[in-house]
Design an enzyme around this catalytic site. Sequence first.
Site, PDB file in Angstrom:
ATOM      1  N   CYS A  67      56.431  29.767  74.655  1.00 41.02           N
ATOM      2  CA  CYS A  67      54.984  29.623  74.578  1.00 41.02           C
ATOM      3  C   CYS A  67      54.522  28.547  73.593  1.00 41.02           C
ATOM      4  CB  CYS A  67      54.329  30.959  74.257  1.00 41.02           C
ATOM      5  SG  CYS A  67      54.896  31.754  72.731  1.00 41.02           S
ATOM      6  N   HIS A 102      52.403  35.910  70.736  1.00 40.52           N
ATOM      7  CA  HIS A 102      52.262  34.986  71.864  1.00 40.52           C
ATOM      8  C   HIS A 102      51.193  33.967  71.503  1.00 40.52           C
ATOM      9  CE1 HIS A 102      52.238  33.430  75.872  1.00 40.52           C
ATOM     10  NE2 HIS A 102      51.067  33.948  76.205  1.00 40.52           N
ATOM     11  N   SER A 119      54.407  32.172  79.898  1.00 40.77           N
ATOM     12  CA  SER A 119      54.727  33.525  79.471  1.00 40.77           C
ATOM     13  C   SER A 119      55.634  34.166  80.516  1.00 40.77           C
ATOM     14  CB  SER A 119      53.439  34.354  79.317  1.00 40.77           C
ATOM     15  OG  SER A 119      53.734  35.722  79.128  1.00 40.77           O
TER      16      SER A 119
END
Length: 263
Positions: A67, A102, A119
Amino acid sequence: QIPIPSVPAFQPSTPIPERLEAVQRYIRELQYNHTGTQFFEIKKSRPLTGLMDLAKEMTKEALPIKCLEAVILGIYLTNNMTTLDRFPISFKTHFSGNYFRHIVLGVNFGGRYGALGISRREELMYKAPVFRTLSELIFDFEEAYRRCWHTLKKVKLGHCVSHDPHSVEQIEWKHSILDLDKLTREDFRKELERHARDMRLKIGKGTGPPSPTKDRKKDVSSPQRGQASPHRRNSRGDRRPSGEKKPADSKAMPDLNGYQIRV
């Protein structure tokens, strides 16, 4: 041989939403890195120009990414879209006794918010720029996490990233840190909109999206410009006494006298 994805190229007439879709397709084609090995070392403290060099290397190697690498790549591939505002959005979630992190690249075009990224979960990466407010975008991510049985704990929002690939400033990764355990739902929404307002005001101080380069407190060039003016004033004051100490220098005297007359 495994085919290498082609870096998207755009015509000047290509609409920004279509460009964003093409950039996301390219990021997706690189695939998510499930190997457990980080192929590219990314230090968030590096200046933007260094991170853009790393992004260029990513396009050449075409290896799977995670990410954070997708965010750097997204910045690199949208640098020429000067009407597009880009800013990092980080999430911290809790699931089954563990915490997970994330990050995506938030985008704002024409007052509509969206995101680019990668993702393991399809719903936690690309968001088309259709959300009217930043809070609507973040709430959509929160709902996506809920469907994955994750509880959103923190959201970190950065400021807009400069469009200058040679900028020596650092990306501001966490201008606003929002702890959902300490905020009511309404307060959370208000803080998100406050951050969105701050970004608009910061951009409004300059001439467009590249203006964050000028506004950052850690900007390398600004202190130099600020220091230049007093430095020149000091040098003017120093020249007059030095001229007085050397009256025998006939060649220097006319220049110094003329300088004093101008002052």
